[in-house]
Design a protein around this motif. Structure first.
Motif, PDB file in Angstrom:
ATOM      1  N   SER A  26       0.831  -1.212   0.000  1.00  0.00           N
ATOM      2  CA  SER A  26       0.000   0.000   0.000  1.00  0.00           C
ATOM      3  C   SER A  26       0.862   1.257   0.000  1.00  0.00           C
ATOM      4  CB  SER A  26      -0.938   0.003   1.212  1.00  0.00           C
ATOM      5  OG  SER A  26      -1.831  -1.097   1.130  1.00  0.00           O
ATOM      6  N   ASN A  27       1.944   1.229   0.768  1.00  0.00           N
ATOM      7  CA  ASN A  27       2.869   2.374   0.770  1.00  0.00           C
ATOM      8  C   ASN A  27       3.461   2.595  -0.615  1.00  0.00           C
ATOM      9  OD1 ASN A  27       2.465   2.818   3.478  1.00  0.00           O
ATOM     10  ND2 ASN A  27       4.280   1.685   4.146  1.00  0.00           N
ATOM     11  N   ALA A  28       3.814   1.487  -1.284  1.00  0.00           N
ATOM     12  CA  ALA A  28       4.388   1.583  -2.634  1.00  0.00           C
ATOM     13  C   ALA A  28       3.372   2.175  -3.604  1.00  0.00           C
ATOM     14  CB  ALA A  28       4.837   0.213  -3.110  1.00  0.00           C
ATOM     15  N   VAL A  29       2.119   1.772  -3.467  1.00  0.00           N
ATOM     16  CA  VAL A  29       1.059   2.295  -4.344  1.00  0.00           C
ATOM     17  C   VAL A  29       0.910   3.805  -4.167  1.00  0.00           C
ATOM     18  CG1 VAL A  29      -1.461   2.336  -4.665  1.00  0.00           C
ATOM     19  CG2 VAL A  29      -0.245   0.147  -4.591  1.00  0.00           C
ATOM     20  N   ASN A  30       0.843   4.248  -2.925  1.00  0.00           N
ATOM     21  CA  ASN A  30       0.703   5.688  -2.651  1.00  0.00           C
ATOM     22  C   ASN A  30       1.910   6.470  -3.160  1.00  0.00           C
ATOM     23  OD1 ASN A  30      -1.792   5.371  -1.489  1.00  0.00           O
ATOM     24  ND2 ASN A  30      -0.998   5.199   0.595  1.00  0.00           N
ATOM     25  N   GLU A  31       3.095   5.882  -3.012  1.00  0.00           N
ATOM     26  CA  GLU A  31       4.327   6.523  -3.481  1.00  0.00           C
ATOM     27  C   GLU A  31       4.292   6.713  -4.991  1.00  0.00           C
ATOM     28  OE1 GLU A  31       8.028   8.274  -3.248  1.00  0.00           O
ATOM     29  OE2 GLU A  31       7.006   7.480  -1.473  1.00  0.00           O
ATOM     30  N   VAL A  32       3.902   5.649  -5.711  1.00  0.00           N
ATOM     31  CA  VAL A  32       3.873   5.709  -7.176  1.00  0.00           C
ATOM     32  C   VAL A  32       2.811   6.688  -7.656  1.00  0.00           C
ATOM     33  CG1 VAL A  32       3.338   4.390  -9.274  1.00  0.00           C
ATOM     34  CG2 VAL A  32       4.853   3.422  -7.535  1.00  0.00           C
ATOM     35  N   PHE A  33       1.636   6.633  -7.045  1.00  0.00           N
ATOM     36  CA  PHE A  33       0.554   7.548  -7.447  1.00  0.00           C
ATOM     37  C   PHE A  33       1.027   8.998  -7.294  1.00  0.00           C
ATOM     38  CE2 PHE A  33      -3.201  10.123  -7.172  1.00  0.00           C
ATOM     39  CZ  PHE A  33      -4.130   9.493  -7.982  1.00  0.00           C
ATOM     40  N   THR A  34       1.635   9.290  -6.139  1.00  0.00           N
ATOM     41  CA  THR A  34       2.086  10.660  -5.858  1.00  0.00           C
ATOM     42  C   THR A  34       3.163  11.105  -6.850  1.00  0.00           C
ATOM     43  OG1 THR A  34       1.624  10.229  -3.533  1.00  0.00           O
ATOM     44  CG2 THR A  34       2.926  12.176  -4.035  1.00  0.00           C
ATOM     45  N   ARG A  35       4.128  10.213  -7.104  1.00  0.00           N
ATOM     46  CA  ARG A  35       5.215  10.553  -8.033  1.00  0.00           C
ATOM     47  C   ARG A  35       4.673  10.833  -9.436  1.00  0.00           C
ATOM     48  NH1 ARG A  35      10.492   6.628  -7.190  1.00  0.00           N
ATOM     49  NH2 ARG A  35      10.816   6.979  -4.956  1.00  0.00           N
ATOM     50  N   LEU A  36       3.779   9.965  -9.911  1.00  0.00           N
ATOM     51  CA  LEU A  36       3.235  10.140 -11.257  1.00  0.00           C
ATOM     52  C   LEU A  36       2.391  11.413 -11.351  1.00  0.00           C
ATOM     53  CD1 LEU A  36       2.232   6.464 -12.220  1.00  0.00           C
ATOM     54  CD2 LEU A  36       4.228   7.749 -12.991  1.00  0.00           C
ATOM     55  N   TYR A  37       1.654  11.709 -10.276  1.00  0.00           N
ATOM     56  CA  TYR A  37       0.838  12.929 -10.262  1.00  0.00           C
ATOM     57  C   TYR A  37       1.745  14.164 -10.321  1.00  0.00           C
ATOM     58  CZ  TYR A  37      -2.448  16.525  -8.789  1.00  0.00           C
ATOM     59  OH  TYR A  37      -3.217  17.663  -8.731  1.00  0.00           O
ATOM     60  N   GLU A  38       2.810  14.128  -9.531  1.00  0.00           N
ATOM     61  CA  GLU A  38       3.724  15.288  -9.496  1.00  0.00           C
ATOM     62  C   GLU A  38       4.445  15.479 -10.828  1.00  0.00           C
ATOM     63  OE1 GLU A  38       6.064  14.373  -6.062  1.00  0.00           O
ATOM     64  OE2 GLU A  38       4.535  15.109  -4.645  1.00  0.00           O
ATOM     65  N   LYS A  39       4.622  14.391 -11.573  1.00  0.00           N
ATOM     66  CA  LYS A  39       5.245  14.483 -12.907  1.00  0.00           C
ATOM     67  C   LYS A  39       4.236  14.872 -13.990  1.00  0.00           C
ATOM     68  CE  LYS A  39       8.459  11.877 -14.688  1.00  0.00           C
ATOM     69  NZ  LYS A  39       9.247  10.709 -15.170  1.00  0.00           N
ATOM     70  N   GLY A  40       2.974  14.975 -13.609  1.00  0.00           N
ATOM     71  CA  GLY A  40       1.935  15.304 -14.587  1.00  0.00           C
ATOM     72  C   GLY A  40       1.471  14.095 -15.386  1.00  0.00           C
ATOM     73  N   LEU A  41       1.804  12.895 -14.906  1.00  0.00           N
ATOM     74  CA  LEU A  41       1.426  11.672 -15.637  1.00  0.00           C
ATOM     75  C   LEU A  41       0.128  11.065 -15.122  1.00  0.00           C
ATOM     76  CD1 LEU A  41       4.927   9.993 -16.097  1.00  0.00           C
ATOM     77  CD2 LEU A  41       3.565  11.190 -17.808  1.00  0.00           C
ATOM     78  N   ILE A  42      -0.365  11.571 -13.987  1.00  0.00           N
ATOM     79  CA  ILE A  42      -1.706  11.190 -13.518  1.00  0.00           C
ATOM     80  C   ILE A  42      -2.536  12.459 -13.480  1.00  0.00           C
ATOM     81  CG2 ILE A  42      -3.011  10.574 -11.442  1.00  0.00           C
ATOM     82  CD1 ILE A  42      -1.194   8.263 -10.960  1.00  0.00           C
ATOM     83  N   TYR A  43      -3.741  12.369 -14.023  1.00  0.00           N
ATOM     84  CA  TYR A  43      -4.618  13.533 -14.033  1.00  0.00           C
ATOM     85  C   TYR A  43      -6.056  13.082 -13.803  1.00  0.00           C
ATOM     86  CZ  TYR A  43      -5.850  12.054 -18.807  1.00  0.00           C
ATOM     87  OH  TYR A  43      -6.291  11.325 -19.904  1.00  0.00           O
ATOM     88  N   ARG A  44      -6.894  14.036 -13.460  1.00  0.00           N
ATOM     89  CA  ARG A  44      -8.327  13.763 -13.272  1.00  0.00           C
ATOM     90  C   ARG A  44      -9.091  14.585 -14.286  1.00  0.00           C
ATOM     91  NH1 ARG A  44     -12.522  15.585  -9.145  1.00  0.00           N
ATOM     92  NH2 ARG A  44     -13.901  13.778  -8.857  1.00  0.00           N
ATOM     93  N   GLY A  45     -10.000  13.913 -14.972  1.00  0.00           N
ATOM     94  CA  GLY A  45     -10.758  14.655 -15.978  1.00  0.00           C
ATOM     95  C   GLY A  45     -11.970  13.892 -16.453  1.00  0.00           C
ATOM     96  N   GLU A  46     -12.829  14.614 -17.184  1.00  0.00           N
ATOM     97  CA  GLU A  46     -14.013  13.970 -17.768  1.00  0.00           C
ATOM     98  C   GLU A  46     -13.620  13.359 -19.091  1.00  0.00           C
ATOM     99  OE1 GLU A  46     -17.625  16.102 -18.047  1.00  0.00           O
ATOM    100  OE2 GLU A  46     -18.100  15.686 -15.957  1.00  0.00           O
ATOM    101  N   ARG A  47     -13.752  12.083 -19.160  1.00  0.00           N
ATOM    102  CA  ARG A  47     -13.399  11.356 -20.375  1.00  0.00           C
ATOM    103  C   ARG A  47     -14.415  10.237 -20.590  1.00  0.00           C
ATOM    104  NH1 ARG A  47     -10.592  15.021 -20.664  1.00  0.00           N
ATOM    105  NH2 ARG A  47      -8.365  15.277 -21.095  1.00  0.00           N
ATOM    106  N   MET A  48     -14.401   9.718 -21.803  1.00  0.00           N
ATOM    107  CA  MET A  48     -15.221   8.550 -22.095  1.00  0.00           C
ATOM    108  C   MET A  48     -14.552   7.327 -21.471  1.00  0.00           C
ATOM    109  SD  MET A  48     -17.871   7.193 -23.539  1.00  0.00           S
ATOM    110  CE  MET A  48     -18.501   8.598 -24.444  1.00  0.00           C
TER     111      MET A  48
END
Length: 871
Positions: free
Chosen positions: A153-175
């Motif tokens: 779980s710690n690894a998951v949170n770490e990866v999510f945070t890193r990818l978000y900070e790099k702009g590789l995770i985003y939230r948006g309206e999509r199909m």
């Protein structure tokens, strides 16, 4: 006191006892040993909802075979086990259980539901691991992991945070793909396609100015309630005059525009397409380009919502029938053409997926995919067989952004928080106050992550990442991943790009792909066909070794295999053959007999089997290194059954009976050969080999599984002796075949006459002809024997007087068959060698080889004819 084996091998008594002993002695545990090379396999984590099936049995048999082999080779071999939380499947099971109690998730609330889910996991989650133990899996259970444990779980949170900070995770309206039964979004990889019967409904849409109608066709008339435009291709001359006009939406009365878009194919249907941005991925893109409104007409359960007008409350199938009925009644329906088409369904529940626009979390894939494509192209990670990299490349080169949020409670909750001031905070640590305004009015995102998000981190999160642990430093990158071809894009690809992004290296150097286990008729095993086979029942009936041998036999990387009772029975019979051979050896060993090494004075038959053993060691090792497990075990099977049991043990009996130094020497050869053979077989059949090895007791190690893997000993290769003794084996084999064809009982002993230029070789083997070929006495002759049955090999002509065993008419028929066969061979080879094309183009060595074959065939034909004439 030397252990004696029971008369009959009993797997149910042996296997549990031996497995417990292995566990108690810590033989499965991999240590960090700088003097050893590491070899690591991470187990594809089975779902905690899972029951052991044949796919698991095959997958884990292959992994266990490889890890046992590497352990015996001296590697610090880690096979890391674990289970997957399987969010959709597990939540569905718990919800189903609650439904029987009249409860829903909402009745309990999130916290109480998760308490219940963890209790369910504790009760059922370890079931499949205990089932894998029945198979003999030698995993390091001290390192067992779970995708929802604290470290993962710690690894998951770490990866999510890193990818978000790099702009590789985003939230948006999509199909996205929405499953109305599981009530969650699912990724493109989780959508399967099934061919279904449908219709093309041709509908007329009237122009708002009363100037006529525009005809179009659709497979989903119920979604027209959410239409916000009709599109035509800009190059379609038929419709250039209507662009910009508006239409009246049938049944609804809303005005919608005619737009132009190159997405529309001019030669498909009428060249006119209804645009429903809320319910079709292509329409969504058209809607974005033309700034069209998005009107969703379905609830989460695929029931018509308030935008469905009078159809509100109907499910999608009911609504379709009602809409078609009303279109026909109001004169809008032109016709309906039956139409077969592929429908996307949820891979879990197989209900039709709804494309819908939704606000979700996504991973940008292109930047992650490029290095992962390069790594496989450069050979940093190799697929075995290589052809499966095409699936990998196709998926990765056409990859779309990955929707990772799921509307579930069981799983890794997305580490995103929303403040009442509008601030979005992503943090691996719990957020209690807004960093922007200081408010405590913080709400965590309710969604969980796609299960595959955590599975993608499995090779390194299980070894302690993101911490710099000793395990991670020593055992990572891992070596081999063993998995089925059906999850290359689900899992393999995601592990490769996740590992490269987070650790800077590929997660494994080899991906060994296996096929499916099918039934005896070649059909996929399924509940609907009722042809599933429970591995635990097979183990209960025949033993784990018999199941493992069946799954390994004939196994070829990437190819499906057929499973049948006959194959398991054959494997059980092989185990019995091995057991009986071991009992024979033990019965001939005295209490004080210890292995003293090979004798200096080796007989020809000893040199023969020792040479064949060295070849076997070399070939089995080579095949295992190439992951050709089916070929390796096939060679072992043939050696044990034919060479060791049917030949050498029989050849050894006269010397065993002789006693003294003669018997002692042959005992040492038997123990040496049997010891090495058991070691080679151990990775495939661990239980029976351990039980026998302990009984024979060479005192090399406390367990066969930590003994040394056999290596080729060049000083034990006697090529001339092997070639010489093969002549004897060939001659005895041919005599036995002849006797069997004539139904001559083994007990009937008759004089044997041998004509050969290699008299010394044959003379030294007289005792074997007497024991194994039914010869009462042997006489060497220089001329053919008239009125006798002849058996011919390239090195000798052997004769038995007809009157001793023969039925003349049957013998003539047999010889005529021989003559016919050799005549065909001579004609075929002569034809090939008279073909100028073949002689000119084939390599010289091939042509010479064919000439040698012809020469032999002509000689055999001549001999057969002479024998016939003598009768």
């Amino acid at each position: 006191m030397r252990k004696q084996l029971e008369k009959i091998y009993n797997p149910s008594e042996t296997e549990d006892r031996l497995y417990q002993n292995w566990l108690e002695n810590g033989y499965f545990k991999a240590d960090i040993d700088k003097n050893k090379k590491p070899y690591t396999i991470v187990m594809p984590p089975p779902n905690i909802t899972g029951q052991l099936h044949m796919g698991h049995a095959l997958d884990n048999t292959l992994q266990d075979t490889i890890i046992r082999y590497k352990r015996m080779q001296g590697y610090s071999a880690l096979w890391l086990p674990g289970t997957d939380h399987a969010s959709i499947a597990t939540e569905a099971k718990i919800v189903e259980q609650m439904k029987k109690e009249g409860l829903s998730k909402e009745d309990l609330g999130r916290e109480k539901f998760l308490e219940r889910a963890w209790k369910w996991k504790e009760q059922y989650g370890g079931r499949i691991i205990s089932q894998l133990k029945k198979l003999g899996s030698s995993c390091d259970f001290s390192r067992e992991r779970f995708t929802l444990d604290e470290g993962c779980s710690n690894a998951v949170n770490e990866v999510f945070t890193r990818l978000y900070e790099k702009g590789l995770i985003y939230r948006g309206e999509r199909m996205i793909n929405w499953c109305p039964v599981c009530k969650t979004s699912i990724s493109d990889a989780e959508v399967e396609y099934e061919e279904k019967d449908g219709c093309f409904w041709h509908i007329r849409y009237p122009f708002s100015d009363g100037s006529g109608y525009l005809n179009l066709a659709t497979t989903r008339p119920e979604t027209l309630l959410g239409d916000t435009a009709v599109a035509v291709n800009p190059d379609d001359e038929r419709y250039k005059d209507i662009v910009g006009k508006t239409l009246i939406l049938p049944l609804v009365g809303r005005e919608i525009p005619v737009v132009v878009d190159s997405y529309v194919e001019t030669d498909f249907g009428t060249g006119v397409v209804k645009i429903t941005p809320a319910h079709d991925p292509n329409d969504f893109e058209v809607g974005l380009r033309h700034n069209l409104p998005i009107i969703n007409v379905f609830t989460d359960e695929a029931i018509m919502n308030e935008n469905g007008g009078k159809y509100e409350g109907m499910d999608r199938d009911e609504a379709r029938k009602a809409v078609v009925r009303d279109l026909e009644a109001e004169g809008f329906l032109i016709k309906a053409d039956p139409y077969k088409h592929n429908v996307g369904v949820c891979y879990r529940c197989h209900s039709a997926v709804e494309p819908r626009v939704s606000k979700q979390w996504f991973v940008k894939m292109k930047e992650l995919a490029d290095p992962a494509i390069k790594a496989v192209r450069n050979g940093e990670t190799k697929f075995v067989p290589e052809r499966f990299d095409k699936i990998y490349f196709h998926w990765m080169e056409n990859i779309k952004d990955w929707c990772i949020s799921r509307q579930l409670w069981w799983g890794h909750r997305i580490p995103a928080y929303y403040c009442s001031c509008g601030e979005l905070i992503v943090s691996k640590d719990e957020v209690k106050a807004c960093p922007k305004c200081g408010s405590n009015d913080i709400t965590r995102d309710p969604d969980t992550l796609d299960t595959w998000f955590s599975s993608a981190l499995w090779p390194f999160s299980t070894l302690g990442w993101p911490e710099k642990t000793a395990d991670l430093d020593y055992f990572y990158p891992t070596d081999t991943l063993v998995t089925g071809y059906d999850i290359i894009f689900f899992w393999v690809a995601r592990m490769v790009y996740s590992a490269i992004e987070q650790t800077g290296t590929v997660p494994f150097n080899t991906v060994l792909i296996h096929g499916l286990v099918r039934d005896a008729q070649g059909r996929k095993m399924s509940k609907s066909l009722g042809n599933g086979i429970d591995p635990l029942e097979i183990i209960e009936k025949y033993g784990a070794d018999a199941l493992r041998l069946t799954l390994a036999t004939g196994n070829s990387p990437g190819n499906d295999m057929r499973f049948s009772d006959e194959k398991v029975i054959a494997s059980r019979n092989f185990a019995n053959k091995l057991w009986n051979a071991a009992r024979f050896i033990l019965m001939n060993l005295d209490e004080n007999d210890e292995f003293e090494g090979l004798p200096e004075a080796l007989q020809t038959e000893d040199k023969w089997i020792l040479t064949l053993l060295q070849k076997l060691i070399k070939e089995v090792t080579y095949n295992l290194d190439k992951f050709e497990l089916g070929i390796a075990v096939g060679k072992l099977y043939d050696f044990i059954w034919d060479i060791l049991c049917d030949w050498y043990i029989e050849l050894a009996k006269p010397r065993l009976n002789a006693g003294g130094e003669t018997a002692k020497n042959v005992k040492n050869v038997l123990i040496f050969v049997f010891d090495k053979t058991l070691k080679l077989l151990h990775p495939f059949m661990p239980f029976i080999t351990e039980e026998i090895w302990q009984a024979i007791g060479t005192s090399e190690a406390d367990s066969i599984m930590i003994s040394k893997w056999p290596e080729v000993q060049k000083e034990l290769i006697f090529e001339k002796d092997e070639a010489d003794f093969n002549k004897i084996v060939s001659a005895i084999g041919s005599l036995r075949v002849m006797r069997a064809e004539r139904n001559v009982p083994p007990s009937k002993k008759v004089p044997l006459f041998i004509k050969t230029e290699e008299k010394e070789i044959f003379k030294n083997a007289e005792v074997f002809f007497q024991r194994l070929a039914g010869a009462s006495e042997i006489e060497f002759i220089s001329e053919d024997l008239d009125s006798a049955i002849s058996v011919i090999t390239p090195e000798a002509k052997m004769f038995i007087k007809q009157d001793d065993i023969i039925d003349k008419e049957k013998e003539k028929a047999r010889l005529q068959k021989e003559i016919d066969y050799w005549t065909r061979e001579v004609n075929m080879l002569s034809g090939k060698l008279s073909n100028e094309n073949f002689v000119a183009k084939a390599p010289a060595a091939v042509v010479e080889g064919e000439k040698e074959k012809l020469k032999k065939a002509q000689s055999m034909l001549q001999s057969s004819k002479e024998s016939f004439e003598k009768i």
